[in-house]
Write a protein that holds these residues in place. Structure first.
Motif, PDB file in Angstrom:
ATOM      1  N   SER A 192       0.824  -1.204   0.000  1.00  0.00           N
ATOM      2  CA  SER A 192       0.000   0.000   0.000  1.00  0.00           C
ATOM      3  C   SER A 192       0.863   1.261   0.000  1.00  0.00           C
ATOM      4  CB  SER A 192      -0.923  -0.014   1.227  1.00  0.00           C
ATOM      5  OG  SER A 192      -1.794   1.083   1.210  1.00  0.00           O
ATOM      6  N   LYS A 193       1.969   1.210   0.752  1.00  0.00           N
ATOM      7  CA  LYS A 193       2.879   2.363   0.794  1.00  0.00           C
ATOM      8  C   LYS A 193       3.488   2.608  -0.590  1.00  0.00           C
ATOM      9  CE  LYS A 193       7.061   4.081   3.040  1.00  0.00           C
ATOM     10  NZ  LYS A 193       8.165   3.783   3.974  1.00  0.00           N
ATOM     11  N   TRP A 194       3.815   1.521  -1.295  1.00  0.00           N
ATOM     12  CA  TRP A 194       4.378   1.648  -2.647  1.00  0.00           C
ATOM     13  C   TRP A 194       3.390   2.354  -3.571  1.00  0.00           C
ATOM     14  CZ3 TRP A 194       3.553   0.145  -7.701  1.00  0.00           C
ATOM     15  CH2 TRP A 194       4.674   0.179  -8.552  1.00  0.00           C
ATOM     16  N   TYR A 195       2.108   2.117  -3.333  1.00  0.00           N
ATOM     17  CA  TYR A 195       1.062   2.764  -4.128  1.00  0.00           C
ATOM     18  C   TYR A 195       0.730   4.155  -3.595  1.00  0.00           C
ATOM     19  CZ  TYR A 195      -0.313  -1.262  -7.014  1.00  0.00           C
ATOM     20  OH  TYR A 195      -0.351  -2.271  -7.931  1.00  0.00           O
ATOM     21  N   GLY A 196       1.524   4.658  -2.667  1.00  0.00           N
ATOM     22  CA  GLY A 196       1.254   5.985  -2.109  1.00  0.00           C
ATOM     23  C   GLY A 196       0.094   5.989  -1.138  1.00  0.00           C
ATOM     24  N   ASN A 197      -0.174   4.811  -0.517  1.00  0.00           N
ATOM     25  CA  ASN A 197      -1.297   4.677   0.421  1.00  0.00           C
ATOM     26  C   ASN A 197      -2.598   5.215  -0.184  1.00  0.00           C
ATOM     27  OD1 ASN A 197       0.247   3.446   2.368  1.00  0.00           O
ATOM     28  ND2 ASN A 197       0.711   5.329   3.447  1.00  0.00           N
ATOM     29  N   SER A 198      -2.822   4.857  -1.426  1.00  0.00           N
ATOM     30  CA  SER A 198      -4.018   5.319  -2.132  1.00  0.00           C
ATOM     31  C   SER A 198      -5.279   4.855  -1.413  1.00  0.00           C
ATOM     32  CB  SER A 198      -4.020   4.770  -3.562  1.00  0.00           C
ATOM     33  OG  SER A 198      -5.253   5.046  -4.172  1.00  0.00           O
ATOM     34  N   THR A 199      -6.260   5.760  -1.310  1.00  0.00           N
ATOM     35  CA  THR A 199      -7.547   5.391  -0.706  1.00  0.00           C
ATOM     36  C   THR A 199      -8.588   5.100  -1.784  1.00  0.00           C
ATOM     37  OG1 THR A 199      -8.111   7.732  -0.560  1.00  0.00           O
ATOM     38  CG2 THR A 199      -7.150   6.728   1.400  1.00  0.00           C
ATOM     39  N   SER A 200      -8.168   5.054  -3.026  1.00  0.00           N
ATOM     40  CA  SER A 200      -9.102   4.799  -4.124  1.00  0.00           C
ATOM     41  C   SER A 200      -9.589   3.352  -4.092  1.00  0.00           C
ATOM     42  CB  SER A 200      -8.421   5.073  -5.463  1.00  0.00           C
ATOM     43  OG  SER A 200      -9.209   4.546  -6.523  1.00  0.00           O
TER      44      SER A 200
ATOM     45  N   GLU B  74      -3.315  14.379   8.192  1.00  0.00           N
ATOM     46  CA  GLU B  74      -2.177  15.237   7.886  1.00  0.00           C
ATOM     47  C   GLU B  74      -0.930  14.446   7.499  1.00  0.00           C
ATOM     48  OE1 GLU B  74      -2.340  18.505   7.568  1.00  0.00           O
ATOM     49  OE2 GLU B  74      -4.465  18.235   7.942  1.00  0.00           O
ATOM     50  N   SER B  75      -0.842  13.199   7.981  1.00  0.00           N
ATOM     51  CA  SER B  75       0.382  12.427   7.727  1.00  0.00           C
ATOM     52  C   SER B  75       0.407  11.835   6.320  1.00  0.00           C
ATOM     53  CB  SER B  75       0.506  11.292   8.747  1.00  0.00           C
ATOM     54  OG  SER B  75      -0.542  10.367   8.572  1.00  0.00           O
ATOM     55  N   GLU B  76      -0.714  11.926   5.608  1.00  0.00           N
ATOM     56  CA  GLU B  76      -0.806  11.260   4.303  1.00  0.00           C
ATOM     57  C   GLU B  76       0.239  11.790   3.331  1.00  0.00           C
ATOM     58  OE1 GLU B  76      -4.254   9.515   1.437  1.00  0.00           O
ATOM     59  OE2 GLU B  76      -4.759  11.102   2.829  1.00  0.00           O
ATOM     60  N   ALA B  77       0.376  13.114   3.271  1.00  0.00           N
ATOM     61  CA  ALA B  77       1.347  13.707   2.345  1.00  0.00           C
ATOM     62  C   ALA B  77       2.759  13.267   2.693  1.00  0.00           C
ATOM     63  CB  ALA B  77       1.247  15.231   2.389  1.00  0.00           C
ATOM     64  N   GLU B  78       3.034  13.159   4.003  1.00  0.00           N
ATOM     65  CA  GLU B  78       4.366  12.728   4.432  1.00  0.00           C
ATOM     66  C   GLU B  78       4.616  11.280   4.006  1.00  0.00           C
ATOM     67  OE1 GLU B  78       4.811  13.321   8.605  1.00  0.00           O
ATOM     68  OE2 GLU B  78       3.913  15.308   8.512  1.00  0.00           O
ATOM     69  N   THR B  79       3.567  10.447   4.155  1.00  0.00           N
ATOM     70  CA  THR B  79       3.719   9.031   3.804  1.00  0.00           C
ATOM     71  C   THR B  79       3.995   8.871   2.315  1.00  0.00           C
ATOM     72  OG1 THR B  79       2.059   8.606   5.491  1.00  0.00           O
ATOM     73  CG2 THR B  79       2.658   6.760   4.098  1.00  0.00           C
ATOM     74  N   VAL B  80       3.294   9.654   1.517  1.00  0.00           N
ATOM     75  CA  VAL B  80       3.519   9.597   0.065  1.00  0.00           C
ATOM     76  C   VAL B  80       4.947  10.008  -0.256  1.00  0.00           C
ATOM     77  CG1 VAL B  80       2.869  10.593  -2.145  1.00  0.00           C
ATOM     78  CG2 VAL B  80       1.106   9.981  -0.522  1.00  0.00           C
ATOM     79  N   ALA B  81       5.403  11.065   0.412  1.00  0.00           N
ATOM     80  CA  ALA B  81       6.770  11.544   0.175  1.00  0.00           C
ATOM     81  C   ALA B  81       7.788  10.489   0.578  1.00  0.00           C
ATOM     82  CB  ALA B  81       7.012  12.838   0.947  1.00  0.00           C
TER      83      ALA B  81
ATOM     84  N   LEU C 114      11.010   4.627  -3.312  1.00  0.00           N
ATOM     85  CA  LEU C 114      10.660   3.277  -3.743  1.00  0.00           C
ATOM     86  C   LEU C 114      10.018   3.316  -5.125  1.00  0.00           C
ATOM     87  CD1 LEU C 114       9.100   1.241  -0.792  1.00  0.00           C
ATOM     88  CD2 LEU C 114      11.031   0.615  -2.210  1.00  0.00           C
ATOM     89  N   GLN C 115       9.149   4.296  -5.307  1.00  0.00           N
ATOM     90  CA  GLN C 115       8.453   4.434  -6.593  1.00  0.00           C
ATOM     91  C   GLN C 115       9.457   4.704  -7.710  1.00  0.00           C
ATOM     92  OE1 GLN C 115       5.131   4.202  -7.071  1.00  0.00           O
ATOM     93  NE2 GLN C 115       5.245   4.624  -9.243  1.00  0.00           N
ATOM     94  N   ALA C 116      10.436   5.552  -7.422  1.00  0.00           N
ATOM     95  CA  ALA C 116      11.411   5.930  -8.444  1.00  0.00           C
ATOM     96  C   ALA C 116      12.316   4.765  -8.814  1.00  0.00           C
ATOM     97  CB  ALA C 116      12.249   7.104  -7.946  1.00  0.00           C
ATOM     98  N   ASP C 117      12.633   3.948  -7.806  1.00  0.00           N
ATOM     99  CA  ASP C 117      13.548   2.835  -8.050  1.00  0.00           C
ATOM    100  C   ASP C 117      12.864   1.662  -8.729  1.00  0.00           C
ATOM    101  OD1 ASP C 117      15.244   3.288  -4.873  1.00  0.00           O
ATOM    102  OD2 ASP C 117      15.466   4.310  -6.792  1.00  0.00           O
ATOM    103  N   ALA C 118      11.528   1.630  -8.654  1.00  0.00           N
ATOM    104  CA  ALA C 118      10.806   0.461  -9.143  1.00  0.00           C
ATOM    105  C   ALA C 118      10.818   0.400 -10.663  1.00  0.00           C
ATOM    106  CB  ALA C 118       9.364   0.515  -8.649  1.00  0.00           C
ATOM    107  N   GLU C 119      10.839  -0.826 -11.158  1.00  0.00           N
ATOM    108  CA  GLU C 119      10.754  -1.020 -12.602  1.00  0.00           C
ATOM    109  C   GLU C 119       9.339  -0.662 -13.056  1.00  0.00           C
ATOM    110  OE1 GLU C 119      12.972  -2.083 -14.966  1.00  0.00           O
ATOM    111  OE2 GLU C 119      14.473  -1.797 -13.433  1.00  0.00           O
ATOM    112  N   PRO C 120       9.187   0.022 -14.187  1.00  0.00           N
ATOM    113  CA  PRO C 120       7.835   0.334 -14.643  1.00  0.00           C
ATOM    114  C   PRO C 120       7.074  -0.950 -14.959  1.00  0.00           C
ATOM    115  CG  PRO C 120       9.478   0.962 -16.297  1.00  0.00           C
ATOM    116  CD  PRO C 120      10.224   0.562 -15.072  1.00  0.00           C
TER     117      PRO C 120
END
Length: 205
Positions: A113-121, A166-173, A178-184
């Motif tokens: 979930s963190k890798w997905y930016g803790n999306s709530t979608s 409030e912590s959501e933006a921090e968690t995404v950051a 991890l997102q940048a290092d991940a293979e597309p």
């Protein structure tokens, strides 16, 4: 199908019963004494255990030499254990196995979930679950060994309803490297736009 009373009594409370059922159906077993042993990607045939003692003996025989999964959740038997003798009978107890397995799966789910930016979608959550189950089966997610990895903590999205704290933006950051290092991955492309939290718009009086 898992007994509802067993889920209520033994499963990790951070997971909804429906998620627990989906996890065990996809990655677990309906037999508390079920043992799967793999070495070098190959399945090793082991005798079917007739009792908890037999099951534990088989687990101890292979632990440390092969990947051993056991019980309802197919829990990875060697995690956090240095000696096979340290493996405890609770691995083959239905309630204890479900408790340990769902607690570990909740951690894997938080990592994914963190890798997905803790999306709530709600559109993204099924993909998160699917990836978490795959990570459970393989033991890895995006190059991270999920069983040994540190628990990122936090509540799981779509477990208690949408969050917008409030912590959501921090968690995404924090998850950005991890997102940048991940293979597309074709499945992931296009999901980044869902990271934007629109829940505050129009919510103020």
């Amino acid at each position: 199908m898992l007994d509802a009373a067993l889920i209520k009594e033994c499963a990790d409370p951070s997971l909804k019963p429906a998620i627990v059922e989906q996890f065990v159906m996809a990655a677990g077993s309906d037999d508390p004494l079920a043992i799967t042993v793999k070495s070098g990607g190959r399945l090793i045939l082991v005798p079917k255990a007739a009792s908890a003692d037999e099951a534990l003996a088989i687990v101890r025989q292979y632990a440390g030499q092969a990947v051993v999964r056991v019980g309802l959740t197919q829990f990875p038997a060697g995690v956090g254990v240095k000696e096979p003798a340290d493996l405890k009978p609770d691995l083959v107890d239905a309630c204890q196995n479900l408790r340990k397995g769902t607690a570990m799966f909740a951690k894997v789910l938080r990592i994914v979930s963190k890798w997905y930016g803790n999306s709530t979608s709600k559109d993204v959550f099924p993909q998160i679950i699917e990836d978490a189950i795959y990570a459970w089966k393989t033991g890895e997610f995006e190059g991270v060994s999920v069983f040994q990895a540190e628990d990122p903590g936090g509540a799981l999205a779509n477990q208690e309803g949408p969050r917008a704290d409030e912590s959501e933006a921090e968690t995404v950051a924090a998850g950005a490297p991890l997102q940048a290092d991940a293979e597309p991955d074709e499945k992931k492309i296009g999901t980044a736009g869902i990271r934007v939290d629109l829940s505050r718009i129009g919510g103020q009086p």
